[in-house]
Write a protein that holds these residues in place. Sequence first.
Motif, PDB file in Angstrom:
ATOM      1  N   GLY A  42       0.504  -1.095   0.031  1.00 28.71           N
ATOM      2  CA  GLY A  42      -0.121   0.058  -0.081  1.00 28.71           C
ATOM      3  C   GLY A  42       0.878   1.218  -0.094  1.00 28.71           C
ATOM      4  N   LEU A  43       2.128   1.050  -0.497  1.00 30.63           N
ATOM      5  CA  LEU A  43       2.910   2.473  -0.315  1.00 30.63           C
ATOM      6  C   LEU A  43       2.505   3.436  -1.500  1.00 30.63           C
ATOM      7  N   SER A  44       3.002   4.485  -1.499  1.00 33.18           N
ATOM      8  CA  SER A  44       2.356   5.690  -2.561  1.00 33.18           C
ATOM      9  C   SER A  44       3.448   5.598  -3.405  1.00 33.18           C
ATOM     10  N   ALA A  45       3.069   5.944  -4.658  1.00 38.53           N
ATOM     11  CA  ALA A  45       3.836   6.208  -5.897  1.00 38.53           C
ATOM     12  C   ALA A  45       5.210   6.818  -5.702  1.00 38.53           C
ATOM     13  N   PRO A  46       5.450   7.902  -4.948  1.00 38.74           N
ATOM     14  CA  PRO A  46       6.874   8.204  -4.581  1.00 38.74           C
ATOM     15  C   PRO A  46       7.696   7.194  -3.724  1.00 38.74           C
ATOM     16  N   ASP A  47       7.099   6.503  -2.907  1.00 31.01           N
ATOM     17  CA  ASP A  47       7.693   5.703  -2.079  1.00 31.01           C
ATOM     18  C   ASP A  47       8.032   4.140  -2.866  1.00 31.01           C
ATOM     19  N   ILE A  48       7.019   4.044  -3.970  1.00 33.36           N
ATOM     20  CA  ILE A  48       7.517   2.707  -4.870  1.00 33.36           C
ATOM     21  C   ILE A  48       8.707   3.259  -5.704  1.00 33.36           C
ATOM     22  N   GLY A  49       8.778   4.410  -6.049  1.00 35.22           N
ATOM     23  CA  GLY A  49       9.742   5.007  -6.771  1.00 35.22           C
ATOM     24  C   GLY A  49      11.185   4.887  -6.056  1.00 35.22           C
ATOM     25  N   LEU A  50      11.084   4.779  -4.609  1.00 32.34           N
ATOM     26  CA  LEU A  50      12.234   4.706  -3.907  1.00 32.34           C
ATOM     27  C   LEU A  50      12.621   3.342  -3.997  1.00 32.34           C
ATOM     28  N   LEU A  51      11.608   2.360  -3.981  1.00 33.55           N
ATOM     29  CA  LEU A  51      12.052   1.069  -4.145  1.00 33.55           C
ATOM     30  C   LEU A  51      12.627   0.520  -5.337  1.00 33.55           C
ATOM     31  N   ILE A  52      12.283   1.335  -6.308  1.00 33.02           N
ATOM     32  CA  ILE A  52      12.761   0.937  -7.839  1.00 33.02           C
ATOM     33  C   ILE A  52      14.109   1.471  -7.885  1.00 33.02           C
ATOM     34  N   THR A  53      14.438   2.893  -7.410  1.00 34.64           N
ATOM     35  CA  THR A  53      15.787   3.418  -7.498  1.00 34.64           C
ATOM     36  C   THR A  53      16.753   2.765  -6.624  1.00 34.64           C
ATOM     37  N   ALA A  54      16.226   2.261  -5.619  1.00 35.80           N
ATOM     38  CA  ALA A  54      17.195   1.660  -4.562  1.00 35.80           C
ATOM     39  C   ALA A  54      17.488   0.079  -5.228  1.00 35.80           C
ATOM     40  N   GLY A  55      16.598  -0.653  -5.737  1.00 32.24           N
ATOM     41  CA  GLY A  55      16.822  -1.874  -6.545  1.00 32.24           C
ATOM     42  C   GLY A  55      17.704  -1.768  -7.634  1.00 32.24           C
ATOM     43  N   ILE A  56      17.571  -0.710  -8.356  1.00 29.95           N
ATOM     44  CA  ILE A  56      18.579  -0.487  -9.392  1.00 29.95           C
ATOM     45  C   ILE A  56      19.903  -0.234  -9.040  1.00 29.95           C
ATOM     46  N   PHE A  57      19.953   0.541  -8.200  1.00 29.06           N
ATOM     47  CA  PHE A  57      21.417   1.027  -7.548  1.00 29.06           C
ATOM     48  C   PHE A  57      21.951  -0.364  -6.620  1.00 29.06           C
ATOM     49  N   ILE A  58      21.433  -1.196  -5.973  1.00 33.79           N
ATOM     50  CA  ILE A  58      21.886  -2.257  -5.315  1.00 33.79           C
ATOM     51  C   ILE A  58      22.330  -3.266  -6.391  1.00 33.79           C
ATOM     52  N   SER A  59      21.526  -3.537  -7.288  1.00 32.03           N
ATOM     53  CA  SER A  59      21.769  -4.385  -8.520  1.00 32.03           C
ATOM     54  C   SER A  59      23.073  -3.886  -9.240  1.00 32.03           C
ATOM     55  N   GLY A  60      23.014  -2.913  -9.366  1.00 30.72           N
ATOM     56  CA  GLY A  60      24.536  -2.153  -9.886  1.00 30.72           C
ATOM     57  C   GLY A  60      25.634  -2.541  -9.360  1.00 30.72           C
ATOM     58  N   LEU A  61      25.672  -2.434  -7.827  1.00 28.25           N
ATOM     59  CA  LEU A  61      26.953  -2.580  -7.051  1.00 28.25           C
ATOM     60  C   LEU A  61      26.951  -4.192  -6.903  1.00 28.25           C
ATOM     61  N   ALA A  62      26.050  -4.874  -6.673  1.00 26.89           N
ATOM     62  CA  ALA A  62      25.974  -6.513  -6.725  1.00 26.89           C
ATOM     63  C   ALA A  62      26.613  -6.830  -7.981  1.00 26.89           C
ATOM     64  N   THR A  63      26.314  -6.529  -9.083  1.00 30.62           N
ATOM     65  CA  THR A  63      26.714  -6.825 -10.247  1.00 30.62           C
ATOM     66  C   THR A  63      28.309  -6.395 -10.210  1.00 30.62           C
ATOM     67  N   LEU A  64      28.697  -5.432 -10.059  1.00 27.24           N
ATOM     68  CA  LEU A  64      29.979  -5.038  -9.996  1.00 27.24           C
ATOM     69  C   LEU A  64      30.894  -6.046  -8.835  1.00 27.24           C
ATOM     70  N   LEU A  65      30.443  -6.065  -7.812  1.00 25.22           N
ATOM     71  CA  LEU A  65      30.842  -7.319  -6.687  1.00 25.22           C
ATOM     72  C   LEU A  65      31.192  -8.615  -7.308  1.00 25.22           C
ATOM     73  N   GLN A  66      30.069  -8.832  -8.086  1.00 23.29           N
ATOM     74  CA  GLN A  66      30.153 -10.358  -8.622  1.00 23.29           C
ATOM     75  C   GLN A  66      30.836 -10.699  -9.811  1.00 23.29           C
ATOM     76  N   SER A  67      31.193  -9.456 -10.666  1.00 24.99           N
ATOM     77  CA  SER A  67      31.905  -9.837 -11.866  1.00 24.99           C
ATOM     78  C   SER A  67      33.426  -9.422 -11.757  1.00 24.99           C
ATOM     79  N   LEU A  68      33.582  -8.354 -10.865  1.00 31.44           N
ATOM     80  CA  LEU A  68      34.907  -7.857 -10.660  1.00 31.44           C
ATOM     81  C   LEU A  68      35.559  -8.692  -9.388  1.00 31.44           C
ATOM     82  N   GLY A  69      34.750  -8.927  -8.430  1.00 31.61           N
ATOM     83  CA  GLY A  69      35.414  -9.569  -7.129  1.00 31.61           C
ATOM     84  C   GLY A  69      35.855  -8.449  -6.301  1.00 31.61           C
ATOM     85  N   LEU A  70      35.948  -8.918  -5.140  1.00 32.67           N
ATOM     86  CA  LEU A  70      36.702  -8.371  -3.815  1.00 32.67           C
ATOM     87  C   LEU A  70      37.146  -9.222  -2.993  1.00 32.67           C
TER      88      LEU A  70
END
Length: 471
Positions: free
Chosen positions: A62-90
Motif C-alpha cells: 500500500g505504498l504511495s507512488a513516490p515510495d514505490i519510486g524509492l524502492l525501484i531506484t534502490a533496487g537498481i542501485f543495489i543491483s549495480g553494486l552487486a553486479t560489480l562485486l560479482q563480476s570484478l570480485g573483492l
Amino acid sequence: MAHRSESHGPEALRPEKKRPEVKRPEDERLPFGQLLVYGTQHILTMYGGLIAPPLIVGAAAGLSAPDIGLLITAGIFISGLATLLQSLGLGPFGARLPIVQGISFASVSTMVSIASRDGVRPVFGAILVAGVIGVILSSFFAHLVRLFPPVVTGTIITVIGISLLPVSFDWALGGVGAKGYGDPGNIALAGLTLLVILVISRLFQGFVSRLSILIGMIAGTLVAIPWGKADFGAVGHGPVVSLPPVFGLGTPVFDAGAIVAMTIVVLVIMTETMADIIAIGQIVETPVDHRRVANGLRADMLSTTVAPVFGAFPASAFAQNVGLVAITGIKSRFAVAAGGGVLVLLGLVPLFGRVVAAIPAPVLGGAGIVLFGSVAASGIRTLSRVEYADNLNLVVVAVSLGMGMVPIARPHFWDKFPSGVGVVLDSGISAAAVTAVLLNLFFNRWRALLKAKPSVFAAAPDERGTPLPEA
C-alpha cells in the motif's frame, strides 16, 4: 656420464616449474566503447524484470507512488553494486564471471505475504537477518556443487529457461495489468522485435550480430512510438539526480515468522544462483570449482544483506543474462561490470531509469523469447552430453523436468501445503533442482544401491564421479 645423458631425455624438455599462464575467456578486455555497448545491452535485457518486484511488493504494502519510486531506484542501485562485486570480485566475494545481479523473483511471493499484512519494515528486517545467515552458509553450501553433474545441471538450466518464458509471453501481451493487455497489436510489436533480432543475427556477423538484441529493442521501440504504444511523457518528471536514502522507508522490524520464511527463500535463491554460476561457467567454458561457487554465493548474500539498508530486496543472478552471454558470445566479465556501472548510474540518475523504463513491454517480450529460449536450449545441449545407456538418467531428467513444470503449468498446485513447502516448490527452478539432486543421489551415488551388474533399467556410472578441480 649417466647423469649427463639423462639430461638429454624427455625430462630436459619439460619446463622446470613455471608454466605459461593461460588466459581465461572471462578475463578478455575489450575497448571501452564496446564494453559500454555490451554492458548496456545486458541492462536493457534485464531491466523489466528488475523493476517488477519493487512494483509488485510496493503495491501489496500500500505504498504511495513516490515510495514505490524509492524502492525501484534502490533496487537498481543495489543491483549495480552487486553486479560489480560479482563480476570484478573483492577478496573472497565474487565469482569473477560475467554474471548480472538483480532483484530476485523467488522472493516476491514471500515478501508480498509479509508486506500485505505488516508493511515493508518486517520485510527489510527479515532480509537483513536471512542475508547474514546466507553469508555464513555460503562456504558450506558451495561444496554441494559436487552434487551437480551434467544430468542435474542440464535439467536445471532447461527449467530456468522454460520458467522464464511465461514472463516474456506476458510482456508480449502488453504486461500484466496493463491497459490493452492481449491486444493483437502488442503481439505484432513483439513479433516485429523478434523478427529484427533474427534478421540481424542471420545477415550480419561479428560486432553487429552480437548487438542483435539491442538493435531489435531499439527498432521495436522506434516503431512503437508512432503506433502509440510507447509513452516517454513521464521521462521529464521527477528529480534528475537522487541518491537512495538510508532506511528511507523506515528502520527494519525483526519478526521471527518473517525471518524464518525469508531464510527459506534465501536458500532457494542460493540454489538458483549456484545453478546460474555453473551454467555461465559451462557457457564461457571456464573451470568452476567449489571455491568459486562459494565466492559467488558470498557476494550474492552480502548484496542481499546490504539491500534493505537502502530500501531494496534480495539480489540474485539473473538467468536471462546467462542467455544473453550464450547468444552474443561476449564472455568478458568486464562487459558485465560495465553494465553494473550503468545500473549504478541509473540508480543515481532517475532520469536515465525513466527513459529505459519507457521501453514498451511487447518489445521486451519479443527479445525475451530469444533470450529465455536460449537458456533452455543451453540446458538441452548439456543434457545431450549425458550418458543414457544402461542407467536411469532418463528417469532423473524426466521426473525433474516434470516437477519443475508443476508451478509453471499449475501455479496454485502447492497452495494447500505448509508455507515452507510452498516457498520451495512454487519455484520451478528450485523444485527441479531438489528433485534432480535427490534422484541423482538415489540412482547414481548411493553406494549401498550400486551393483556391479544392475538391472537392465539401472546401470550406475562410476561411483567416484568426476571431482571438481581445486582452485
